[in-house]
Each structure stands twice: as C-alpha cells, then as structure tokens.
Design an enzyme around this catalytic site. Structure first.
Site, PDB file in Angstrom:
ATOM      1  N   ASP A   1       0.825  -1.213   0.000  1.00 21.03           N
ATOM      2  CA  ASP A   1       0.000   0.000   0.000  1.00 21.03           C
ATOM      3  C   ASP A   1       0.857   1.261   0.000  1.00 21.03           C
ATOM      4  O   ASP A   1       1.982   1.249   0.503  1.00 21.03           O
ATOM      5  CB  ASP A   1      -0.910  -0.032   1.240  1.00 21.03           C
ATOM      6  CG  ASP A   1      -2.071   0.931   1.115  1.00 21.03           C
ATOM      7  OD1 ASP A   1      -2.371   1.377  -0.014  1.00 21.03           O
ATOM      8  OD2 ASP A   1      -2.690   1.236   2.152  1.00 21.03           O
TER       9      ASP A   1
ATOM     10  N   ASN B   1     -10.920  -2.488  -5.524  1.00 17.69           N
ATOM     11  CA  ASN B   1     -10.138  -1.557  -6.351  1.00 17.69           C
ATOM     12  C   ASN B   1     -10.742  -1.362  -7.746  1.00 17.69           C
ATOM     13  O   ASN B   1     -10.408  -0.392  -8.434  1.00 17.69           O
ATOM     14  CB  ASN B   1      -8.678  -2.021  -6.483  1.00 17.69           C
ATOM     15  CG  ASN B   1      -7.851  -1.879  -5.221  1.00 17.69           C
ATOM     16  OD1 ASN B   1      -6.907  -2.642  -4.988  1.00 17.69           O
ATOM     17  ND2 ASN B   1      -8.157  -0.902  -4.363  1.00 17.69           N
TER      18      ASN B   1
HETATM   19  C1  IPE Z   1      -5.435  -2.702  -0.245  1.00 20.51           C
HETATM   20  O1  IPE Z   1      -5.109  -1.369  -0.371  1.00 20.51           O
HETATM   21  C2  IPE Z   1      -5.389  -3.368  -1.597  1.00 20.51           C
HETATM   22  C3  IPE Z   1      -4.061  -3.512  -2.174  1.00 20.51           C
HETATM   23  C4  IPE Z   1      -2.928  -3.172  -1.611  1.00 20.51           C
HETATM   24  C5  IPE Z   1      -4.035  -4.115  -3.465  1.00 20.51           C
HETATM   25  P1  IPE Z   1      -6.222  -0.239  -0.517  1.00 20.51           P
HETATM   26  O2  IPE Z   1      -5.502   1.044  -0.679  1.00 20.51           O
HETATM   27  O3  IPE Z   1      -7.192  -0.597  -1.578  1.00 20.51           O
HETATM   28  O4  IPE Z   1      -6.958  -0.313   0.887  1.00 20.51           O
HETATM   29  P2  IPE Z   1      -7.848   0.757   1.646  1.00 20.51           P
HETATM   30  O5  IPE Z   1      -8.816   1.308   0.654  1.00 20.51           O
HETATM   31  O6  IPE Z   1      -6.927   1.820   2.161  1.00 20.51           O
HETATM   32  O7  IPE Z   1      -8.489   0.005   2.770  1.00 20.51           O
HETATM   33  C1  IPE Z   2      -1.576   0.309  -3.372  1.00 18.93           C
HETATM   34  O1  IPE Z   2      -1.357   1.679  -3.365  1.00 18.93           O
HETATM   35  C2  IPE Z   2      -1.847  -0.231  -4.753  1.00 18.93           C
HETATM   36  C3  IPE Z   2      -3.238  -0.646  -4.986  1.00 18.93           C
HETATM   37  C4  IPE Z   2      -4.186  -0.623  -4.112  1.00 18.93           C
HETATM   38  C5  IPE Z   2      -3.562  -1.132  -6.312  1.00 18.93           C
HETATM   39  P1  IPE Z   2      -2.556   2.714  -3.344  1.00 18.93           P
HETATM   40  O2  IPE Z   2      -2.914   3.060  -4.737  1.00 18.93           O
HETATM   41  O3  IPE Z   2      -3.671   2.230  -2.495  1.00 18.93           O
HETATM   42  O4  IPE Z   2      -1.848   3.959  -2.645  1.00 18.93           O
HETATM   43  P2  IPE Z   2      -2.495   4.948  -1.582  1.00 18.93           P
HETATM   44  O5  IPE Z   2      -2.999   4.119  -0.450  1.00 18.93           O
HETATM   45  O6  IPE Z   2      -3.587   5.691  -2.290  1.00 18.93           O
HETATM   46  O7  IPE Z   2      -1.350   5.816  -1.181  1.00 18.93           O
HETATM   47 MG    MG Z   3      -4.094   2.398  -0.528  1.00 20.18          MG
END
Ligand code: IPE
Ligand code: IPE
Ligand code: MG
Length: 256
Positions: free
Chosen positions: A27, A75
C-alpha cells in the site's frame, strides 16, 4: 578507515527461524506519487519495481511462499484510467518477469476473481501459471481482483454444493476441510503479514488465513519498500512470541 563499499553495505538477513509464508499488503503507491507531485500511476510503476526486488529477495532467502495483494475486488471501483494503468502494469510484469520466474524456479499463481481481469491479461496469467506449475523453489501468489469475504463466500458455495450432491455430510465440515476450500489451499500457513504505508487494517485480505499470523506494519510507502525494510520486518517477526492461545510460560516450556 575507508568508506564501506557498496557490497559491504548490502543488507543481509541473519540466521534464525524463517516465516514459511509471508503475505504483503502493498500500500501507499498513490501517496508516494502525490508527495512528489506525480500522477498516482507513476507510484504504481515504481511499486512494480519494488515487487521485482522483493520477489527475488524472498526467493534467495528461502521463503517458501510469498503472497502479494496487488489488486482488490474493491479496487475495481477506482477511476477507470487508474484501473487501466494498473492492468497494463500487471500485463508488463507477467511478460517481463517470465524469465526471472522460470530461472529462479518460482511457481506463479493468481488468486481472486481472476475471471474479471481483461482477457489479454488473464491469458498471460494462465500462460505463466501453466509454464511455472512444476517449479518448486517458492510459490509466488498474486492476489488479483481478490477479496477475502468473496473467497469465503465462494468456499461456502462449493461446500454447500458438495453437501447437496451427497459428497459431504455437514458434520464432516471442520476447520481443516474449510481451509481446503480456500484459494490458499496449497500454501503453508500464513506466518507473517506485512502492510506498508502505516494503515492499521486488513482491507479484506486473507481474513481466514491471518487468524494467527504475526502482523507487521511499516510506515514506509510501497515504492520505497526494499530489501533492508523486508529484512527488518522478518527481524520483527523473529522477536515476537507466538502463543496460539497458550501462556508465555507454556510456550517457553515447549521450546525447552
Ligand atoms: C489494499 O489497499 C489493496 C491492495 C494493496 C491491493 P487499498 O488502498 O485498496 O486499501 P484501503 O482502501 O486503504 O483500505
Ligand atoms: C496500493 O497503493 C496499490 C493498490 C491498491 C492497487 P494505493 O494506490 O492504495 O496507494 P495509496 O494508499 O492511495 O497511497
Ligand atoms: Mg491504498
């Protein structure tokens, strides 16, 4: 004294108990990019580089199973341009990492509602799964269009079908059996769950499997997660006392 050469500065993992199965919630890509005034997808591109480093590091250090949360069912609800960029990065990863995966005898598996992936991405995933299926040095599981509640619902549906078909009695359902209906049925128990970017939640990842996993959260954003950080998470795991419901004294006694 002369300055340390780059070789000497290379992080190493000391001897000790290794987690058999490590899962990572990767993340913080978006925040990494936003902090630099870049588009979110540039963070995803840098995140893909971190994936490459961690996969080879895990393999070189004898980790049996590495499970990476790359894209959740939820996502799909992100802006379509971001989703499309993520799918392109996934396709690039599957094409470009083929040699590394085969040379390192890594078995690659995709888990989740993978049928929802674009056809050309799914085709490449199936191709690499098939090609790498006899590899046995490490299992790399990519959680793609994955959701843990969705996985549990699917497991219940399959179980119910087996009961309805007379192949199974309701009394025959126990923890071990239910475990065999999960996507992770062939993997060792989850020992260590890492989440980057400091968020203290599971975000629908491996809810069943994480029952007794050690959870390590680091503030490092995923694109900055490197070998040294990975080793420091394993060191943190090694400092934990896993009690599985028993008392500390019982655990110490069992170790003697
Ligand atoms: C979890 O991260 C999913 C992945 C790392 C693929 P998210 O960024 O989607 O999670 P939330 O929305 O902060 O809970
Ligand atoms: C994780 O990084 C990747 C996916 C969830 C696909 P994020 O895109 O969630 O990054 P933040 O949490 O917005 O910084
Ligand atoms: Mg995230």
């Amino acid at each position: 004294m002369a300055a340390a050469s780059p070789e000497e500065a290379e992080p190493t993992l000391g001897p000790g108990l290794l987690p058999r199965h490590i899962a990572i919630i990767m993340d913080g890509n978006g925040r990494w990019a936003e902090q630099r005034g870049l588009h979110r997808w540039e963070g995803h591109a840098r995140g893909a580089r971190a994936v490459r480093e961690i996969v080879t590091t895990a393999r070189e250090n004898g980790i049996q199973a590495l499970t990476l949360y790359a894209f959740s069912v939820q996502n799909w609800g992100r802006p379509s341009e971001e989703v499309e960029r993520l799918m392109t990065l996934l396709l690039d990863y599957l094409v470009e990492e083929r040699d590394t995966i085969m040379d390192n005898e890594i078995r690659l598996v995709g888990i989740g509602q993978t049928q929802r992936l674009p056809a050309h991405v799914l085709k490449q995933l199936r191709f690499l799964e098939e090609e790498s299926k006899a590899n046995d040095k490490m299992t790399l599981t990519l959680a793609l269009s994955y959701g843990s509640r969705e996985e549990i619902v699917e497991a219940c549906q399959k179980l119910a079908r087996d009961v309805a078909a007379g192949a199974l009695a309701p009394e025959g359902i126990d923890e071990r059996l239910l475990d065999r209906y999960m996507y992770t049925r062939e993997l060792p128990p989850l020992d260590l769950l890492i989440r980057t970017s400091g968020e203290l939640r599971l975000s629908n990842f491996l809810l069943w499997q994480a029952a007794y996993a050690e959870i390590v959260v680091t503030d490092v954003l995923w694109p900055d997660f490197d070998k040294a950080e990975f080793f420091s998470c394993i060191d943190e795991f090694r400092r934990r006392e896993r009690r599985f419901g028993k008392t500390g004294a019982q655990v110490t006694e069992e170790l003697l």
